[in-house]
Design an enzyme around this catalytic site. Structure first.
Site, PDB file in Angstrom:
ATOM      1  N   GLY A 108       0.812  -1.215   0.000  1.00  0.00           N
ATOM      2  CA  GLY A 108       0.000   0.000   0.000  1.00  0.00           C
ATOM      3  C   GLY A 108       0.840   1.257   0.000  1.00  0.00           C
ATOM      4  O   GLY A 108       0.338   2.357  -0.275  1.00  0.00           O
ATOM      5  N   ASP A 141      -2.316   6.971   2.709  1.00  0.00           N
ATOM      6  CA  ASP A 141      -1.755   7.979   1.787  1.00  0.00           C
ATOM      7  C   ASP A 141      -0.540   7.454   1.023  1.00  0.00           C
ATOM      8  O   ASP A 141       0.020   8.160   0.179  1.00  0.00           O
ATOM      9  CB  ASP A 141      -1.394   9.261   2.548  1.00  0.00           C
ATOM     10  N   ASP A 268       1.807 -11.001   7.548  1.00  0.00           N
ATOM     11  CA  ASP A 268       2.322 -10.227   6.402  1.00  0.00           C
ATOM     12  C   ASP A 268       3.694  -9.635   6.714  1.00  0.00           C
ATOM     13  O   ASP A 268       4.354  -9.096   5.820  1.00  0.00           O
ATOM     14  CB  ASP A 268       1.344  -9.115   6.006  1.00  0.00           C
TER      15      ASP A 268
HETATM   16  P1  AMP Z   1       2.577  -2.558   8.175  1.00  0.00           P
HETATM   17  O1  AMP Z   1       1.824  -2.482   9.468  1.00  0.00           O
HETATM   18  O2  AMP Z   1       3.487  -1.399   7.945  1.00  0.00           O
HETATM   19  O3  AMP Z   1       3.249  -3.857   7.990  1.00  0.00           O
HETATM   20  O4  AMP Z   1       1.458  -2.428   7.031  1.00  0.00           O
HETATM   21  C1  AMP Z   1       0.319  -3.227   6.945  1.00  0.00           C
HETATM   22  C2  AMP Z   1      -0.438  -2.909   5.694  1.00  0.00           C
HETATM   23  O5  AMP Z   1      -0.876  -1.554   5.694  1.00  0.00           O
HETATM   24  C3  AMP Z   1       0.356  -3.075   4.401  1.00  0.00           C
HETATM   25  O6  AMP Z   1      -0.520  -3.545   3.400  1.00  0.00           O
HETATM   26  C4  AMP Z   1       0.805  -1.666   4.100  1.00  0.00           C
HETATM   27  O7  AMP Z   1       1.081  -1.477   2.733  1.00  0.00           O
HETATM   28  C5  AMP Z   1      -0.399  -0.859   4.556  1.00  0.00           C
HETATM   29  N1  AMP Z   1      -0.034   0.509   4.909  1.00  0.00           N
HETATM   30  C6  AMP Z   1       0.632   0.912   6.007  1.00  0.00           C
HETATM   31  N2  AMP Z   1       0.798   2.248   6.000  1.00  0.00           N
HETATM   32  C7  AMP Z   1       0.210   2.719   4.880  1.00  0.00           C
HETATM   33  C8  AMP Z   1       0.037   4.005   4.301  1.00  0.00           C
HETATM   34  N3  AMP Z   1       0.505   5.119   4.896  1.00  0.00           N
HETATM   35  N4  AMP Z   1      -0.623   4.090   3.124  1.00  0.00           N
HETATM   36  C9  AMP Z   1      -1.105   2.990   2.526  1.00  0.00           C
HETATM   37  N5  AMP Z   1      -0.981   1.753   3.016  1.00  0.00           N
HETATM   38  C10 AMP Z   1      -0.323   1.598   4.177  1.00  0.00           C
HETATM   39 MG    MG Z   2       4.328  -4.855   6.788  1.00  0.00          MG
END
Ligand code: AMP
Ligand code: MG
Length: 524
Positions: A108, A141, A268
């Site tokens: 994302g 974002d 993930d």
């Molecule tokens: P994470 O907790 O960083 O491992 O992210 C979990 C999910 O949320 C993943 O699919 C990321 O790509 C998405 N994600 C986290 N932050 C953002 C952001 N600011 N914009 C879009 N997607 C996000």
């Molecule tokens: Mg992640």
């Protein structure tokens, strides 16, 4: 690490990246990924460039004849000017977050820019994080802030220096754009190098959609990439699962040895290569307590220090479920996969005990070519280790320094070790334990006290990325644009097994009251 002078871009000096992209070329677009472009950065500025890593990747000549300028690097690693051969894609994946399944997560705010072979011929992903919205962004974002991206640099490079498998940061570029969280923060793009970004959640994405052909394709791709030596027969899924379990057992034992708390072990965020990935709300434990957790979103302590091996097993169970359609005979297959899964705690325990034996000064028992088997190492160390940890817990002793100062005690110097325990702690318990430990050292035989202490100092670090110093470095960089504390901490983290007076302040634990209040936030 090198921070290059500002200068004018010259085409000859440009970094050339010999991309060789297999994920994008061997797997189907629109199924496994979406081709996508990074967002433009209005005023990119290079904050960090990992020169040793760039050299190892073959991106830069060892003697720096064709050093790129900071401006060029900022253009490239913000995504503004992609090198030839880049094929940016957003990868699809799902995942269990805090135990709840999300069928669609995906990149994302990240892009796999391409793959390359490093100087050792090892295939590596080069990916951006914070490079803008993608088809997987949901409400987000797609951006990242300077602080969390520099945190990924600090903690990831600390892990690397400790010898723990990890993704690594190649560059951080401030975009010149504000990102909005609870407040406006300076935005950044991180360039991350990984053995791959194939997660448990990548398999779950296709499993949830019952896309058996895609699972098979992903499986073949992953085995070719990470376990090409496995025999190509009907048992391949089992052998692969076993190999993934072994890598995770080893990784989790490394985390335990270092006092590392990942903070958000969702499926993930677990990659099948066995590297540590996604430095969000991670932190190192200070006073020893298996219940330690820092993450503000982990309200029930699901991902607390002592729970991590159990969670790894839980995540591996999710992977096993995804592999079921690949089995020739499902009933029999379920049994074999469950057996492998049930063997995980013992696999982890063995990996941890071998590390602990070395940390306790019995490296000559546990090391390569050791003439004693695991059973003997276990008999000698298991109770000693358990009782040592009970003492650290009771005395609120700093985990890292307790191990480190135990090295002194091998040569009879106990003052630094004793000083780590709280005032109310009964030191006679430590005295009794040290006597037992010395007996065991003698029984394991062979090496003189100085030799034992030296060997212990090679596996018990003095320096880790302590929470207060990390926060201090990030706050200065983010709020004032002052990179000095960050650079100094980076320098200190390069040689974690050496005690250097100049960095004594960074090696010191925080006062207990302060450490207990410490909170980390998800790196969004
Ligand atoms: P994470 O907790 O960083 O491992 O992210 C979990 C999910 O949320 C993943 O699919 C990321 O790509 C998405 N994600 C986290 N932050 C953002 C952001 N600011 N914009 C879009 N997607 C996000
Ligand atoms: Mg992640």
């Amino acid at each position: 690490m090198m921070f290059l002078p500002e200068g004018t871009a010259s085409p000859e000096a440009s970094i050339r990246i010999p991309f060789d992209n297999t994920y994008a070329s061997q797997l189907s677009s629109g199924v496994f990924f979406e081709p996508w472009q990074p967002a433009a950065a209005p005023a990119p500025q290079l904050l960090f460039f990992n020169e040793p890593l760039a050299i190892n990747l073959g991106l830069q000549a060892p003697r720096g004849e064709s050093v790129s300028t900071a401006e060029e690097l900022a253009q490239i690693f913000s995504g503004n000017r992609l090198p030839d051969g880049a094929q940016p894609i957003a990868q699809a994946y799902a995942g269990h977050q805090f135990g709840h399944f999300s069928p669609q997560l995906g990149d994302g705010r990240a892009l796999l820019v391409g793959e390359l072979l490093d100087r050792q011929g090892k295939r590596r992903d080069l990916a951006f994080k914070g490079s803008g919205r993608t088809p997987f962004s949901r409400g987000g974002d797609g951006k990242a802030a300077v602080g969390p991206m520099l945190r990924e640099v600090l903690v990831g490079e600390c892990m690397h220096a400790l010898g723990i498998p990890t993704t690594r940061a190649l560059a951080v570029v401030a975009t010149g754009e504000a990102v909005y969280r609870e407040q406006a923060l300076p935005g950044a793009v991180l360039t991350r190098i990984a053995s791959s970004h194939i997660r448990v959640g990548t398999f779950e994405f296709f499993s949830a959609r019952r896309m058996t052909a895609a699972i098979k394709q992903l499986f073949d791709y992953t085995v070719a990439r990470h376990d090409p030596h496995l025999p190509d027969d009907a048992d391949r899924p089992f052998a692969f699962f076993h190999a993934v379990c072994r890598r995770q057992a080893s990784l989790l034992a490394d985390w335990t040895a270092a006092g590392f708390i990942h903070g958000v072990m969702n499926t993930d965020n677990m990659v099948l290569s066995g590297e540590t990935i996604d430095y969000g709300p991670c932190a190192f434990m200070e006073a020893y307590d298996p219940a330690t957790k820092f993450s503000s979103i982990d309200q029930h302590g699901r991902y607390a220090f002592g729970n991590q091996p159990g969670i790894a097993q839980w995540n591996l169970a999710r992977l096993a479920e995804c592999l079921l359609p690949l089995l020739p005979n499902e009933d029999e297959g379920v049994q074999v996969l469950s057996d492998a899964l049930e063997a995980f705690p013992a696999m982890y325990q063995q990996a941890w005990l071998m590390r602990a034996a070395a940390k306790l000064g019995m490296a000559h028992w546990a090391g390569e070519g050791a003439d004693r088997g695991f059973a003997q190492v276990q008999a000698a160390t298991e109770h000693l280790l358990k009782d040592w940890l009970t003492l650290l817990h009771a005395g609120h002793a700093d985990y890292t320094l307790s191990w480190r100062y135990l090295c002194d005690a091998a040569q009879g110097r106990e003052d630094r070790l004793r000083s780590l325990f709280s005032d109310t702690f009964d030191q006679s318990q430590l005295t009794a334990w040290l006597a037992r430990w010395r007996e065991q050292l003698t029984a394991s035989g062979g090496v003189d006290a100085a030799g034992v202490a030296d060997a212990m100092r090679r596996v018990n670090p003095w320096m880790i990325a302590r929470n207060a110093s990390v926060e201090n470095a990030l706050a200065a960089a983010s709020a004032q644009g002052d990179l000095q504390p960050f650079k100094r901490l980076m320098q200190a983290l390069q040689n974690p097994f050496e005690e250097l007076d100049a960095f004594a302040d960074l090696a010191a634990p925080a006062p207990r009251e302060q450490a207990q209040c410490y909170k980390t936030f998800c790196g969004t």
